[in-house]
Write a protein that holds these residues in place. Structure first.
Motif, PDB file in Angstrom:
ATOM      1  N   LYS A  98      46.768  44.717  46.978  1.00  0.00           N
ATOM      2  CA  LYS A  98      46.041  45.390  45.899  1.00  0.00           C
ATOM      3  C   LYS A  98      45.157  44.396  45.177  1.00  0.00           C
ATOM      4  CE  LYS A  98      49.495  48.803  45.441  1.00  0.00           C
ATOM      5  NZ  LYS A  98      50.223  49.726  44.765  1.00  0.00           N
ATOM      6  N   LEU A  99      44.057  44.893  44.676  1.00  0.00           N
ATOM      7  CA  LEU A  99      43.099  44.072  43.939  1.00  0.00           C
ATOM      8  C   LEU A  99      43.636  43.770  42.544  1.00  0.00           C
ATOM      9  CD1 LEU A  99      40.185  42.876  43.685  1.00  0.00           C
ATOM     10  CD2 LEU A  99      39.530  45.092  42.759  1.00  0.00           C
ATOM     11  N   LYS A 100      43.480  42.510  42.119  1.00  0.00           N
ATOM     12  CA  LYS A 100      43.773  42.133  40.743  1.00  0.00           C
ATOM     13  C   LYS A 100      42.445  41.919  40.036  1.00  0.00           C
ATOM     14  CE  LYS A 100      47.000  39.161  39.640  1.00  0.00           C
ATOM     15  NZ  LYS A 100      47.809  37.918  39.670  1.00  0.00           N
ATOM     16  N   THR A 101      42.324  42.428  38.837  1.00  0.00           N
ATOM     17  CA  THR A 101      41.100  42.267  38.072  1.00  0.00           C
ATOM     18  C   THR A 101      41.135  40.925  37.351  1.00  0.00           C
ATOM     19  OG1 THR A 101      40.984  44.648  37.753  1.00  0.00           O
ATOM     20  CG2 THR A 101      39.628  43.282  36.308  1.00  0.00           C
ATOM     21  N   ILE A 102      40.107  40.126  37.589  1.00  0.00           N
ATOM     22  CA  ILE A 102      39.970  38.828  36.934  1.00  0.00           C
ATOM     23  C   ILE A 102      38.800  38.938  35.965  1.00  0.00           C
ATOM     24  CG2 ILE A 102      39.575  36.361  37.263  1.00  0.00           C
ATOM     25  CD1 ILE A 102      42.123  37.302  38.601  1.00  0.00           C
ATOM     26  N   THR A 103      39.026  38.639  34.703  1.00  0.00           N
ATOM     27  CA  THR A 103      37.952  38.722  33.726  1.00  0.00           C
ATOM     28  C   THR A 103      36.948  37.599  33.960  1.00  0.00           C
ATOM     29  OG1 THR A 103      39.247  37.415  32.169  1.00  0.00           O
ATOM     30  CG2 THR A 103      39.392  39.797  31.966  1.00  0.00           C
ATOM     31  N   PRO A 104      35.660  37.855  33.703  1.00  0.00           N
ATOM     32  CA  PRO A 104      34.643  36.824  33.906  1.00  0.00           C
ATOM     33  C   PRO A 104      34.948  35.558  33.106  1.00  0.00           C
ATOM     34  CG  PRO A 104      33.607  38.951  33.555  1.00  0.00           C
ATOM     35  CD  PRO A 104      35.080  39.123  33.285  1.00  0.00           C
ATOM     36  N   GLY A 105      34.730  34.431  33.741  1.00  0.00           N
ATOM     37  CA  GLY A 105      34.979  33.155  33.101  1.00  0.00           C
ATOM     38  C   GLY A 105      36.410  32.660  33.249  1.00  0.00           C
ATOM     39  N   LYS A 106      37.257  33.441  33.895  1.00  0.00           N
ATOM     40  CA  LYS A 106      38.656  33.058  34.118  1.00  0.00           C
ATOM     41  C   LYS A 106      38.875  32.795  35.607  1.00  0.00           C
ATOM     42  CE  LYS A 106      40.004  33.977  29.888  1.00  0.00           C
ATOM     43  NZ  LYS A 106      40.465  33.000  28.968  1.00  0.00           N
ATOM     44  N   GLU A 107      39.920  32.060  35.899  1.00  0.00           N
ATOM     45  CA  GLU A 107      40.309  31.811  37.283  1.00  0.00           C
ATOM     46  C   GLU A 107      41.649  32.465  37.535  1.00  0.00           C
ATOM     47  OE1 GLU A 107      40.214  27.672  38.206  1.00  0.00           O
ATOM     48  OE2 GLU A 107      38.103  27.477  37.733  1.00  0.00           O
ATOM     49  N   GLY A 108      41.916  32.816  38.775  1.00  0.00           N
ATOM     50  CA  GLY A 108      43.195  33.416  39.115  1.00  0.00           C
ATOM     51  C   GLY A 108      43.191  33.941  40.527  1.00  0.00           C
ATOM     52  N   LYS A 109      44.297  34.499  40.922  1.00  0.00           N
ATOM     53  CA  LYS A 109      44.435  35.086  42.256  1.00  0.00           C
ATOM     54  C   LYS A 109      43.779  36.458  42.247  1.00  0.00           C
ATOM     55  CE  LYS A 109      48.167  32.264  43.658  1.00  0.00           C
ATOM     56  NZ  LYS A 109      47.616  31.303  44.551  1.00  0.00           N
ATOM     57  N   GLY A 110      42.963  36.732  43.257  1.00  0.00           N
ATOM     58  CA  GLY A 110      42.197  37.965  43.301  1.00  0.00           C
ATOM     59  C   GLY A 110      42.955  39.165  43.830  1.00  0.00           C
ATOM     60  N   PHE A 111      44.107  38.924  44.447  1.00  0.00           N
ATOM     61  CA  PHE A 111      44.881  40.015  45.027  1.00  0.00           C
ATOM     62  C   PHE A 111      46.343  39.852  44.649  1.00  0.00           C
ATOM     63  CE2 PHE A 111      41.213  39.703  47.762  1.00  0.00           C
ATOM     64  CZ  PHE A 111      40.879  41.029  47.972  1.00  0.00           C
ATOM     65  N   SER A 112      47.043  40.987  44.618  1.00  0.00           N
ATOM     66  CA  SER A 112      48.495  40.945  44.528  1.00  0.00           C
ATOM     67  C   SER A 112      49.031  41.501  45.834  1.00  0.00           C
ATOM     68  CB  SER A 112      49.015  41.739  43.337  1.00  0.00           C
ATOM     69  OG  SER A 112      48.745  43.112  43.510  1.00  0.00           O
ATOM     70  N   VAL A 113      50.070  40.880  46.342  1.00  0.00           N
ATOM     71  CA  VAL A 113      50.640  41.257  47.631  1.00  0.00           C
ATOM     72  C   VAL A 113      52.118  41.535  47.425  1.00  0.00           C
ATOM     73  CG1 VAL A 113      51.056  40.512  49.997  1.00  0.00           C
ATOM     74  CG2 VAL A 113      48.964  39.820  48.839  1.00  0.00           C
ATOM     75  N   ASN A 114      52.553  42.694  47.902  1.00  0.00           N
ATOM     76  CA  ASN A 114      53.955  43.071  47.843  1.00  0.00           C
ATOM     77  C   ASN A 114      54.440  43.266  49.274  1.00  0.00           C
ATOM     78  OD1 ASN A 114      56.481  43.864  47.011  1.00  0.00           O
ATOM     79  ND2 ASN A 114      55.842  45.960  46.543  1.00  0.00           N
ATOM     80  N   CYS A 115      55.353  42.400  49.715  1.00  0.00           N
ATOM     81  CA  CYS A 115      55.829  42.447  51.101  1.00  0.00           C
ATOM     82  C   CYS A 115      57.298  42.847  51.152  1.00  0.00           C
ATOM     83  CB  CYS A 115      55.652  41.084  51.768  1.00  0.00           C
ATOM     84  SG  CYS A 115      53.930  40.612  51.955  1.00  0.00           S
ATOM     85  N   ILE A 116      57.627  43.674  52.138  1.00  0.00           N
ATOM     86  CA  ILE A 116      58.999  44.118  52.382  1.00  0.00           C
ATOM     87  C   ILE A 116      59.338  43.767  53.823  1.00  0.00           C
ATOM     88  CG2 ILE A 116      60.535  46.124  52.484  1.00  0.00           C
ATOM     89  CD1 ILE A 116      58.619  47.476  50.479  1.00  0.00           C
TER      90      ILE A 116
END
Length: 186
Positions: A80-98
């Protein structure tokens, strides 16, 4: 003659002192400023473009790794896409694995690429990866598209964003340049 003071500014030696004049220093300073005004924006554009290409390559490698690990362990992963606010850094996706072991799951979580402050991404849809490593998309789409570009400022405004296309169900990963004419269709 013994009491005579020797000075470098005697009338005989005054014209023989080697030094730059004010005009020469001014001309050199102007030339350095002109060269800097040309080279700094070009260098920044190159750095921003390298950040975009690096993120795109890391993203393609991450999706390949994700498919390989789900096939290896017979698990499923939801991306799933993670929203990153402009000017911030972070991971762009969240991953849920089973169904993956803890080591593999932790390795996948640390392998999610970080978005730099100068990079944005736009994603067409969320997707799942099946135990066979196939891409499962919602809404009967045939491809998952990630558009990667620079934050629009004076250095990246003229650059065309890049795109990453992952075909469903095979998971073939291709990269290219995004065109406004064919938005999310491939």
């Amino acid at each position: 003659e013994e009491n005579k003071i020797i000075s470098p500014f005697n009338s005989r030696n005054f014209h023989s002192i080697k030094a730059f004049t004010f005009v020469e220093l001014l001309i050199v300073t102007c030339l350095i400023g002109f060269l800097a005004s040309i080279s700094i924006p070009s260098s920044l554009k190159w750095v921003y473009q390298t950040n975009q290409n690096s993120y795109l390559n890391e993203l393609a490698s991450f999706f390949r790794l994700l498919r390989r690990e789900t096939r290896r362990w017979g698990g499923t992963c939801s991306v799933k896409l993670k929203t990153i606010t402009p000017g911030k850094e972070g991971k762009g996706f969240s991953v849920n694995c089973i169904g993956l072991n803890n080591t593999s799951r932790n390795n996948l979580m640390t392998a999610i690429p970080n978005i730099n402050k100068t990079v944005f991404q736009e994603v067409s849809t969320e997707f799942d990866i099946t135990p066979k490593g196939q891409i499962s998309l919602n809404n009967n789409q045939n491809a998952f598209v990630v558009i990667v570009g620079g934050r629009h400022n004076q250095y990246t405004a003229l650059q065309r964003p890049k795109c990453l296309v992952i075909q469903s169900p095979a998971g073939t990963v291709r990269t290219g340049i995004y065109s406004n004419m064919i938005r999310y269709t491939y």
